[in-house]
Write a protein that holds these residues in place. Structure first.
Motif, PDB file in Angstrom:
ATOM      1  N   LEU A  28      -9.720   2.678  -4.657  1.00  0.00           N
ATOM      2  CA  LEU A  28      -9.118   3.387  -3.521  1.00  0.00           C
ATOM      3  C   LEU A  28      -7.925   2.611  -2.991  1.00  0.00           C
ATOM      4  CD1 LEU A  28     -12.313   4.559  -1.626  1.00  0.00           C
ATOM      5  CD2 LEU A  28     -10.559   6.067  -2.529  1.00  0.00           C
ATOM      6  N   MET A  34      -9.604   9.743 -10.544  1.00  0.00           N
ATOM      7  CA  MET A  34     -10.345   8.592 -10.014  1.00  0.00           C
ATOM      8  C   MET A  34     -11.765   8.584 -10.558  1.00  0.00           C
ATOM      9  SD  MET A  34      -8.648   6.866  -7.454  1.00  0.00           S
ATOM     10  CE  MET A  34      -9.720   6.578  -6.077  1.00  0.00           C
ATOM     11  N   ASN A  76     -12.401  13.914  -0.007  1.00  0.00           N
ATOM     12  CA  ASN A  76     -11.830  15.180  -0.446  1.00  0.00           C
ATOM     13  C   ASN A  76     -12.080  16.286   0.583  1.00  0.00           C
ATOM     14  OD1 ASN A  76     -12.337  17.880  -2.050  1.00  0.00           O
ATOM     15  ND2 ASN A  76     -10.927  16.660  -3.271  1.00  0.00           N
ATOM     16  N   LYS A  77     -13.230  16.217   1.242  1.00  0.00           N
ATOM     17  CA  LYS A  77     -13.576  17.266   2.197  1.00  0.00           C
ATOM     18  C   LYS A  77     -13.160  16.897   3.616  1.00  0.00           C
ATOM     19  CE  LYS A  77     -16.658  19.246  -1.015  1.00  0.00           C
ATOM     20  NZ  LYS A  77     -16.090  18.416  -2.105  1.00  0.00           N
ATOM     21  N   VAL A  93      -4.796   3.947  -0.680  1.00  0.00           N
ATOM     22  CA  VAL A  93      -5.566   4.380   0.483  1.00  0.00           C
ATOM     23  C   VAL A  93      -5.817   3.127   1.330  1.00  0.00           C
ATOM     24  CG1 VAL A  93      -7.794   5.329   1.230  1.00  0.00           C
ATOM     25  CG2 VAL A  93      -6.658   6.247  -0.791  1.00  0.00           C
ATOM     26  N   MET A 125     -15.668   9.902  -3.063  1.00  0.00           N
ATOM     27  CA  MET A 125     -14.457  10.679  -3.336  1.00  0.00           C
ATOM     28  C   MET A 125     -14.585  12.073  -2.717  1.00  0.00           C
ATOM     29  SD  MET A 125     -12.438   8.762  -4.818  1.00  0.00           S
ATOM     30  CE  MET A 125     -11.184  10.008  -5.023  1.00  0.00           C
ATOM     31  N   SER A 126     -15.774  12.629  -2.847  1.00  0.00           N
ATOM     32  CA  SER A 126     -16.002  13.978  -2.355  1.00  0.00           C
ATOM     33  C   SER A 126     -15.907  14.034  -0.828  1.00  0.00           C
ATOM     34  CB  SER A 126     -17.378  14.451  -2.827  1.00  0.00           C
ATOM     35  OG  SER A 126     -17.523  15.814  -2.601  1.00  0.00           O
ATOM     36  N   ILE A 148      -6.534  13.914  -7.873  1.00  0.00           N
ATOM     37  CA  ILE A 148      -6.929  12.554  -7.512  1.00  0.00           C
ATOM     38  C   ILE A 148      -8.402  12.374  -7.799  1.00  0.00           C
ATOM     39  CG2 ILE A 148      -7.313  10.949  -5.601  1.00  0.00           C
ATOM     40  CD1 ILE A 148      -4.847  12.024  -4.271  1.00  0.00           C
ATOM     41  N   THR A 149      -9.210  13.313  -7.308  1.00  0.00           N
ATOM     42  CA  THR A 149     -10.649  13.186  -7.491  1.00  0.00           C
ATOM     43  C   THR A 149     -10.988  13.158  -8.974  1.00  0.00           C
ATOM     44  OG1 THR A 149     -10.737  14.577  -5.539  1.00  0.00           O
ATOM     45  CG2 THR A 149     -12.818  13.967  -6.510  1.00  0.00           C
ATOM     46  N   LYS A 166      -4.542  11.904   2.726  1.00  0.00           N
ATOM     47  CA  LYS A 166      -4.129  11.591   1.364  1.00  0.00           C
ATOM     48  C   LYS A 166      -5.040  12.244   0.333  1.00  0.00           C
ATOM     49  CE  LYS A 166      -1.777   7.279   2.335  1.00  0.00           C
ATOM     50  NZ  LYS A 166      -1.856   5.818   2.382  1.00  0.00           N
ATOM     51  N   LEU A 167      -6.331  12.130   0.562  1.00  0.00           N
ATOM     52  CA  LEU A 167      -7.284  12.636  -0.428  1.00  0.00           C
ATOM     53  C   LEU A 167      -7.863  13.982  -0.015  1.00  0.00           C
ATOM     54  CD1 LEU A 167      -9.270   9.343  -1.097  1.00  0.00           C
ATOM     55  CD2 LEU A 167      -7.199  10.123  -2.186  1.00  0.00           C
ATOM     56  N   LYS A 168      -7.447  14.464   1.145  1.00  0.00           N
ATOM     57  CA  LYS A 168      -8.049  15.678   1.675  1.00  0.00           C
ATOM     58  C   LYS A 168      -7.540  16.922   0.967  1.00  0.00           C
ATOM     59  CE  LYS A 168      -8.838  18.088   5.963  1.00  0.00           C
ATOM     60  NZ  LYS A 168      -8.372  18.297   7.318  1.00  0.00           N
ATOM     61  N   LYS A 169      -8.465  17.802   0.717  1.00  0.00           N
ATOM     62  CA  LYS A 169      -8.128  19.065   0.070  1.00  0.00           C
ATOM     63  C   LYS A 169      -7.235  19.883   0.992  1.00  0.00           C
ATOM     64  CE  LYS A 169     -11.562  20.775  -1.951  1.00  0.00           C
ATOM     65  NZ  LYS A 169     -12.711  21.449  -2.522  1.00  0.00           N
ATOM     66  N   ALA A 170      -6.164  20.405   0.442  1.00  0.00           N
ATOM     67  CA  ALA A 170      -5.275  21.243   1.247  1.00  0.00           C
ATOM     68  C   ALA A 170      -6.003  22.532   1.596  1.00  0.00           C
ATOM     69  CB  ALA A 170      -4.006  21.541   0.474  1.00  0.00           C
ATOM     70  N   THR A 172       0.818  -1.212   0.000  1.00  0.00           N
ATOM     71  CA  THR A 172       0.000   0.000   0.000  1.00  0.00           C
ATOM     72  C   THR A 172       0.855   1.267   0.000  1.00  0.00           C
ATOM     73  OG1 THR A 172      -1.632  -1.222   1.274  1.00  0.00           O
ATOM     74  CG2 THR A 172      -1.893   1.149   1.227  1.00  0.00           C
ATOM     75  N   SER A 218      -5.111  16.843  -4.309  1.00  0.00           N
ATOM     76  CA  SER A 218      -6.402  16.279  -3.910  1.00  0.00           C
ATOM     77  C   SER A 218      -7.419  16.369  -5.047  1.00  0.00           C
ATOM     78  CB  SER A 218      -6.921  17.013  -2.680  1.00  0.00           C
ATOM     79  OG  SER A 218      -7.164  18.362  -2.991  1.00  0.00           O
ATOM     80  N   GLU A 219      -7.381  17.472  -5.781  1.00  0.00           N
ATOM     81  CA  GLU A 219      -8.351  17.650  -6.870  1.00  0.00           C
ATOM     82  C   GLU A 219      -7.987  16.759  -8.055  1.00  0.00           C
ATOM     83  OE1 GLU A 219     -11.003  19.508  -5.903  1.00  0.00           O
ATOM     84  OE2 GLU A 219      -9.733  19.398  -4.128  1.00  0.00           O
ATOM     85  N   TRP A 247       1.017   4.168  -2.866  1.00  0.00           N
ATOM     86  CA  TRP A 247       0.652   5.551  -2.604  1.00  0.00           C
ATOM     87  C   TRP A 247       1.789   6.494  -2.999  1.00  0.00           C
ATOM     88  CZ3 TRP A 247      -2.906   8.915  -2.469  1.00  0.00           C
ATOM     89  CH2 TRP A 247      -2.650  10.188  -1.943  1.00  0.00           C
TER      90      TRP A 247
END
Lengths: 343, 144
Positions: B95, A275, B59-60, B100, B55-56, A271-272, B137-141, A204, A268-269, A208
């Motif tokens: 994921l 994905m 992300n949040k 993740v 995902m959202s 990735i979204t 990892k997926l969180k918005k900065a 994992t 982050s964006e 990543w």
């Protein structure tokens, strides 16, 4: 071996008889040896057509463009469009028809078999040529023959072929009106999903590290979206262009509108975005590899799509682009779908 | 000296209106004790959950996402949970694929009569999430 004259003859014949209104194919481009897409509307132009290892584009994209253009000018198609399609391209066309984007009779598929090889990967070739420029390339059995300033150079196709072609399971357009070349299905040079399997062997953490590096590099140019025949939505989830802004719209309304994904190129964006794109292509992507080829920063997008393709195949027995009448992956289900991950 | 802050994972729970949402309600009215980490979002059906929601949520800033619906065969819309099962399997695999932690996403079937099961699902999820720490990892900065 495919004789290009046969393809030209077919195109000329159909255009003369008026059976099709255009032929979408490949012609010699203006950049070195590379072929480029061409749209032929008169019989005289048929001699422009070429077929060589640089015909990597998935031309079904232009069927989508044609459809959108016709809708824009509010006209119906008078005659079908003929299209030169490789195995992967023909599968894309099948998916489009499966989704009722156009009908079978709207398109005349001139199938070309990739036979013993596939198409070229420019990046791999560059390493072999050491800076030299090739001006021409031709299929020759299991080899590609390049014409360079220093004379002819012969390379085994598998050394310079695109990864997806090495792993291709069906290098033959099963859906076609006419087909050139032999069906060499099962000639795999590498196991299907070989690159994916190698990648997945990592843990994992390593996965990543790899992906976060690549997600950071995405510049959100949307080349992958533009080049993909499956990304035909009028409005992409990434850009909410239909958000109505009137004189009554307050600043607060504008600020609070739903933005699933921001357009800024941050990890982050990205990735979204990537994905979500992979999810939207699950069961639809036919692994034509155009997204990865078009990517200016070499994000391995194909790996994500490949992952979805393999899951669809292994978990749900689903093969994208297999039949026009079949169900789509996420709009169908089977009783035996895996459910042991659910508590 | 200030008290040391204990990390409490934040869970976004997408619960179907007909089963799991009622199940969580039952857990409440039955006065079952379970961690308050989950923020429930009621959806008409698990089949209506787009992978985009998941995902959202990440992300949040969600530390974990729970999707819960009716048992197979019990869907109010006959087949919604079958469709969800496929979609959620795909997003879960994806994921995991990008690295993740698999424990950050969970799916369960909780019927309207299973208040105790809902409490257990949330408790287990919180216990599994705690060792993972905050999800960044997926969180918005955050813009500063």
């Amino acid at each position: 071996m495919i004789n290009i004259q046969d393809i030209r003859e077919t195109a000329r014949d159909m255009l003369t008889k008026g059976e099709v209104r255009a032929v979408i194919g490949y012609r010699r481009g203006s950049r070195g040896m590379l072929a480029e897409p061409t749209f032929i509307t008169s019989a005289e132009q048929a001699d422009e057509l070429v077929w060589d290892p640089t015909c990597f584009h998935n031309l079904s994209l232009y069927l989508v463009h044609d459809r959108k253009f016709l809708a824009h000018i509010r006209k119906n198609a008078e005659a079908p469009v003929a299209i030169v399609a490789k195995g992967c391209d023909a599968r894309s066309i099948v998916v489009l028809m499966q989704e009722h984007y156009f009908k079978r009779e709207d398109v005349y598929i001139i199938g070309v078999s990739c036979e013993g090889t596939g198409v070229l990967d420019e990046r791999k070739l560059a390493k072999h040529l050491n800076g030299a420029q090739a001006s021409n390339v031709a299929f020759d059995g299991g080899d590609f023959v390049f014409t360079t300033a220093e004379g002819e150079k012969r390379l085994p196709a598998r050394e310079v072929m695109a990864d997806r072609c090495l792993e291709c399971r069906i290098p033959f357009p099963r859906e076609h009106n006419i087909v050139f070349g032999e069906d060499k299905t099962g000639r795999q040079l590498e196991a299907p999903f070989a690159a994916l399997t190698r990648f997945e062997a990592q843990g994992t953490g390593a996965r990543w590290d790899f992906w976060s590096h690549h997600f950071d590099r995405c510049i959100r140019c949307f080349a992958c979206r533009s080049v993909c025949p499956m990304c035909y939505c009028d409005e992409c989830v990434v850009d909410s262009i239909t958000f109505p802004v009137t004189t009554e719209t307050t600043a607060e309304d504008k600020a609070n509108r739903i933005r699933w994904i921001e357009r800024s190129a941050v990890r982050s964006e990205n990735i979204t975005y990537l994905m979500t794109r992979a999810m939207h292509l699950a069961g639809r992507c036919t692994d034509c590899g155009e997204c990865e080829r078009a990517c200016p920063v070499n994000v391995p997008i194909r790996l994500l799509n490949n992952k979805m393709e393999r899951e669809a195949r292994e978990q749900f027995g689903f093969e994208p682009g297999a039949s026009i009448g079949g169900p789509s992956l996420v709009a169908s289900f089977l009783d035996r779908d895996p459910g042991d991950f659910i508590r | 000296m200030s008290e040391q802050q204990v990390y409490e994972p934040r869970i976004v729970a997408f619960l179907c209106k007909w089963c799991s949402s009622a199940g969580s309600d039952l857990a409440g009215v039955s006065r079952i004790q379970y961690p308050a980490n989950a923020t429930p979002i009621t959806v008409p059906c698990t089949g209506a959950i787009s992978p985009m929601y998941i995902m959202s949520a990440f992300n949040k800033g969600a530390d974990g996402v729970l999707v819960s619906g009716c048992h197979i065969g019990d869907c109010h819309y006959i087949e919604g949970n079958y469709l969800a099962r496929r979609k959620m399997k795909l997003i879960m695999e994806l994921l995991e694929f990008i690295g993740v932690e698999p424990n950050r996403f969970r799916m369960s079937w909780v019927s309207a009569a299973e208040g105790a099961k809902f409490a257990k699902v949330v408790t287990d999820f919180v216990n599994d999430l705690k060792p993972l720490g905050p999800q960044d990892k997926l969180k918005k900065a955050e813009h500063t």
